[in-house]
Design a protein around this motif. Sequence first.
Motif, PDB file in Angstrom:
ATOM      1  N   VAL A 195       9.324   5.897  -1.658  1.00 36.26           N
ATOM      2  CA  VAL A 195       9.405   4.546  -1.578  1.00 36.26           C
ATOM      3  C   VAL A 195       8.236   4.159  -0.924  1.00 36.26           C
ATOM      4  N   SER A 196       7.264   3.783  -1.147  1.00 36.01           N
ATOM      5  CA  SER A 196       5.819   4.300  -0.532  1.00 36.01           C
ATOM      6  C   SER A 196       5.567   2.741   0.359  1.00 36.01           C
ATOM      7  N   GLY A 197       5.644   1.586   0.023  1.00 37.92           N
ATOM      8  CA  GLY A 197       5.329   0.664   0.997  1.00 37.92           C
ATOM      9  C   GLY A 197       7.044  -0.391   1.671  1.00 37.92           C
ATOM     10  N   GLY A 198       6.593  -0.779   2.816  1.00 39.58           N
ATOM     11  CA  GLY A 198       7.463  -1.921   3.081  1.00 39.58           C
ATOM     12  C   GLY A 198       6.801  -3.409   3.204  1.00 39.58           C
TER      13      GLY A 198
ATOM     14  N   ASP B  45       1.274  -5.514  -5.478  1.00 38.35           N
ATOM     15  CA  ASP B  45      -0.299  -6.287  -5.234  1.00 38.35           C
ATOM     16  C   ASP B  45      -1.237  -5.066  -4.771  1.00 38.35           C
ATOM     17  N   SER B  46      -0.373  -3.667  -4.121  1.00 34.73           N
ATOM     18  CA  SER B  46      -0.506  -2.619  -3.701  1.00 34.73           C
ATOM     19  C   SER B  46      -1.244  -1.695  -4.721  1.00 34.73           C
ATOM     20  N   LEU B  47      -0.596  -2.273  -5.912  1.00 37.22           N
ATOM     21  CA  LEU B  47      -1.692  -1.077  -6.890  1.00 37.22           C
ATOM     22  C   LEU B  47      -2.496  -1.227  -8.044  1.00 37.22           C
ATOM     23  N   ILE B  48      -3.134  -2.797  -7.126  1.00 30.86           N
ATOM     24  CA  ILE B  48      -4.132  -3.982  -8.255  1.00 30.86           C
ATOM     25  C   ILE B  48      -5.087  -3.229  -7.579  1.00 30.86           C
TER      26      ILE B  48
ATOM     27  N   VAL C 116      11.454  -3.469   0.692  1.00 34.31           N
ATOM     28  CA  VAL C 116      10.902  -2.642  -0.097  1.00 34.31           C
ATOM     29  C   VAL C 116       9.740  -3.778  -0.272  1.00 34.31           C
ATOM     30  N   GLU C 117       8.426  -3.552  -0.844  1.00 36.10           N
ATOM     31  CA  GLU C 117       7.387  -4.851  -1.171  1.00 36.10           C
ATOM     32  C   GLU C 117       7.335  -3.869  -2.820  1.00 36.10           C
ATOM     33  N   GLY C 118       6.042  -4.935  -3.941  1.00 40.71           N
ATOM     34  CA  GLY C 118       6.341  -5.068  -4.711  1.00 40.71           C
ATOM     35  C   GLY C 118       5.443  -3.491  -5.287  1.00 40.71           C
ATOM     36  N   GLY C 119       5.268  -2.907  -5.257  1.00 38.84           N
ATOM     37  CA  GLY C 119       4.750  -1.592  -5.176  1.00 38.84           C
ATOM     38  C   GLY C 119       5.319  -0.314  -4.553  1.00 38.84           C
ATOM     39  N   GLY C 120       6.030  -0.484  -4.217  1.00 37.99           N
ATOM     40  CA  GLY C 120       6.626   0.061  -3.183  1.00 37.99           C
ATOM     41  C   GLY C 120       8.527   0.696  -3.997  1.00 37.99           C
TER      42      GLY C 120
ATOM     43  N   SER D  78       3.757   1.484   5.820  1.00 40.41           N
ATOM     44  CA  SER D  78       3.253   2.975   4.217  1.00 40.41           C
ATOM     45  C   SER D  78       2.938   4.003   4.284  1.00 40.41           C
ATOM     46  N   PHE D  79       2.795   4.818   2.733  1.00 40.75           N
ATOM     47  CA  PHE D  79       2.250   6.324   3.515  1.00 40.75           C
ATOM     48  C   PHE D  79       0.661   5.974   3.950  1.00 40.75           C
ATOM     49  N   LYS D  80       0.365   4.657   3.846  1.00 43.25           N
ATOM     50  CA  LYS D  80      -1.501   4.704   3.447  1.00 43.25           C
ATOM     51  C   LYS D  80      -2.229   5.562   4.997  1.00 43.25           C
ATOM     52  N   VAL D  81      -0.956   5.498   6.179  1.00 44.82           N
ATOM     53  CA  VAL D  81      -1.135   6.549   7.639  1.00 44.82           C
ATOM     54  C   VAL D  81      -1.880   7.597   7.130  1.00 44.82           C
TER      55      VAL D  81
ATOM     56  N   VAL E 163       6.757   9.107  -8.432  1.00 47.92           N
ATOM     57  CA  VAL E 163       5.752   8.838  -7.334  1.00 47.92           C
ATOM     58  C   VAL E 163       4.914   7.277  -7.667  1.00 47.92           C
ATOM     59  N   PRO E 164       4.942   6.136  -7.644  1.00 49.63           N
ATOM     60  CA  PRO E 164       3.877   5.155  -7.824  1.00 49.63           C
ATOM     61  C   PRO E 164       3.321   5.911  -7.746  1.00 49.63           C
ATOM     62  N   LEU E 165       1.808   4.746  -8.948  1.00 48.94           N
ATOM     63  CA  LEU E 165       0.506   5.925  -9.213  1.00 48.94           C
ATOM     64  C   LEU E 165      -0.557   4.283  -9.371  1.00 48.94           C
ATOM     65  N   SER E 166      -1.525   4.439  -8.860  1.00 52.50           N
ATOM     66  CA  SER E 166      -2.104   3.333  -8.751  1.00 52.50           C
ATOM     67  C   SER E 166      -3.488   4.477  -8.922  1.00 52.50           C
ATOM     68  N   GLY E 167      -4.363   4.721  -7.949  1.00 52.74           N
ATOM     69  CA  GLY E 167      -5.716   5.514  -7.611  1.00 52.74           C
ATOM     70  C   GLY E 167      -5.382   7.150  -8.264  1.00 52.74           C
ATOM     71  N   GLY E 168      -3.990   6.721  -7.379  1.00 50.58           N
ATOM     72  CA  GLY E 168      -4.006   8.327  -7.762  1.00 50.58           C
ATOM     73  C   GLY E 168      -4.126   9.111  -6.560  1.00 50.58           C
ATOM     74  N   GLY E 169      -4.032   8.855  -5.335  1.00 54.67           N
ATOM     75  CA  GLY E 169      -4.214   9.417  -4.496  1.00 54.67           C
ATOM     76  C   GLY E 169      -2.693  10.134  -4.126  1.00 54.67           C
ATOM     77  N   LEU E 170      -2.154   9.288  -3.649  1.00 57.05           N
ATOM     78  CA  LEU E 170      -0.904   9.771  -3.811  1.00 57.05           C
ATOM     79  C   LEU E 170      -0.213  10.504  -4.136  1.00 57.05           C
ATOM     80  N   LEU E 171      -0.177  10.681  -5.360  1.00 58.50           N
ATOM     81  CA  LEU E 171       0.336  11.330  -6.816  1.00 58.50           C
ATOM     82  C   LEU E 171      -0.649  12.696  -6.816  1.00 58.50           C
TER      83      LEU E 171
ATOM     84  N   GLY F 105      -4.529  -3.930   0.648  1.00 55.48           N
ATOM     85  CA  GLY F 105      -4.022  -4.544   2.650  1.00 55.48           C
ATOM     86  C   GLY F 105      -3.081  -3.402   2.954  1.00 55.48           C
ATOM     87  N   ASN F 106      -2.674  -1.840   2.409  1.00 60.60           N
ATOM     88  CA  ASN F 106      -2.070  -1.065   2.898  1.00 60.60           C
ATOM     89  C   ASN F 106      -3.207  -0.187   3.878  1.00 60.60           C
ATOM     90  N   HIS F 107      -4.011   0.300   2.755  1.00 57.34           N
ATOM     91  CA  HIS F 107      -4.866   1.274   3.265  1.00 57.34           C
ATOM     92  C   HIS F 107      -5.711   0.865   4.489  1.00 57.34           C
TER      93      HIS F 107
HETATM   94  C1  LIG Z   1      -1.996   2.144  -2.056  1.00 60.88           C
HETATM   95  C2  LIG Z   1      -0.149   2.439  -2.719  1.00 60.88           C
HETATM   96  C3  LIG Z   1       0.028   2.757  -3.608  1.00 60.88           C
HETATM   97  C4  LIG Z   1      -0.427   3.967  -5.017  1.00 60.88           C
HETATM   98  O1  LIG Z   1      -1.489   4.581  -4.343  1.00 60.88           O
HETATM   99  P1  LIG Z   1      -2.572   5.671  -4.818  1.00 60.88           P
HETATM  100  O2  LIG Z   1      -3.024   6.578  -4.319  1.00 60.88           O
HETATM  101  O3  LIG Z   1      -3.389   4.466  -4.756  1.00 60.88           O
HETATM  102  O4  LIG Z   1      -1.832   6.083  -6.440  1.00 60.88           O
HETATM  103  C5  LIG Z   1       1.320   3.058  -3.832  1.00 60.88           C
HETATM  104  N1  LIG Z   1       2.599   1.877  -3.373  1.00 60.88           N
HETATM  105  C6  LIG Z   1       1.698   1.427  -1.796  1.00 60.88           C
HETATM  106  C7  LIG Z   1       2.865   0.673  -1.643  1.00 60.88           C
HETATM  107  C8  LIG Z   1       0.589   1.047  -1.394  1.00 60.88           C
HETATM  108  O5  LIG Z   1      -0.303   0.711  -0.409  1.00 60.88           O
END
Ligand SMILES: *Cc1c(COP(=O)(O)O)cnc(C)c1O
Length: 334
Positions: free
Chosen positions: A308-311, A234-237, A281-285, A54-57, A179-187, A82-84
């Motif tokens: 495609v943010s995570g696998g 689950d990674s966007l919850i 690709v995982e759900g959040g990705g 995942s991009f979290k690295v 761009v996938p959006l949850s907490g918004g660090g990525l976007l 999980g991913n972070h």
């Molecule tokens: C964390 C995560 C996101 C969302 O990133 P935010 O910075 O929280 O918006 C999207 N996809 C995957 C796979 C993630 O692990």
Amino acid sequence: MNSKDKISLQDVLIARKRIAPHIHHIPLMSSASLSRISGSNIFLKLENEQVTKSFKVRGAANRLLKLSANERRRGVVTVSTGNHGKAVATMAQRLGINATVCVPELVLQHKIDAMRDIGAEILTHGADQEEAEEHAMSLANDKGMTYISPFDDLDIIAGQGTIALEILEDLPEVDHVLVPLSGGGLLSGIALAMKAVNRSIRTTGVSMDRSPVMYWSIRAGRPIQMPELPSLADSLIGGIGLGNRYTFDLIRTYMDDACLVSEDQMADAMVHMLVNERLVVEGGGSVALAAPLNDRVLNLGKNVVVVVSGGNADMPTLLKLVRQRSSIVTSSAH
Ligand SMILES: *Cc1c(COP(=O)(O)O)cnc(C)c1O
């Protein structure tokens, strides 16, 4: 002072140099199947193939590499679905730093196992992300460890923004980034870097329709809270925090549009990727893939990059989805 005055393209450029030895620059891949279905030229930014899947690295590397010698000795603590956590554990292991990851009870076992295998100490605490986060922060306080936020941190945001620099190098004529959006660090990171280079490049944030906290916070004009619901993503919850410091402001400043996708649309997108692109690709990705597949995006534009943010997909889940979608498998497999 607005968040936008606290972080700039310069921070993202420096982050890129700093993290380069620790991450892959995976070239954009054009997708014939998505281009055909959407009518635009669709390119995939495959962070599902990134180190830790995942991009979290990127953010974790930037944050941990900036710790002082003293902070490194005291260790780090974080909260993660999980991913972070996996990203922090991986970077901590490489740098010889002790890492503790607090996870809510909802987190999938295979993600916990992965973090433990890497060498992190795992503490299961609380019914949701917010309770686990409180626990992590009080641990940091009590033991003098550094708390590493999953998204609301300028070094994390700058690290995630390095994706934008790679996209601009690979495809200077990019019009739109999904761009996938949850907490918004990525976007936040991607959008601030894109806008600094070329204001006409648009970003759309895609969230799941189950408790899309940032989506409704932007509409309300302030951070709001919503109940956490189980989801394939689950990674966007998780929420954005009522005391959100940076990402709410940055998203409000730099994001052009937002849209939502359903559980079924994500599941279809995951199976589509497996069948048509042979990619896990995982759900959040999958949310930013589901958007153009279901015509959810305003003004898609000509040259579109999908992040495609995570696998880190759970295999039993993936197999179940494939079995339920035999029509996708037989109609497009070749
Ligand atoms: C964390 C995560 C996101 C969302 O990133 P935010 O910075 O929280 O918006 C999207 N996809 C995957 C796979 C993630 O692990």
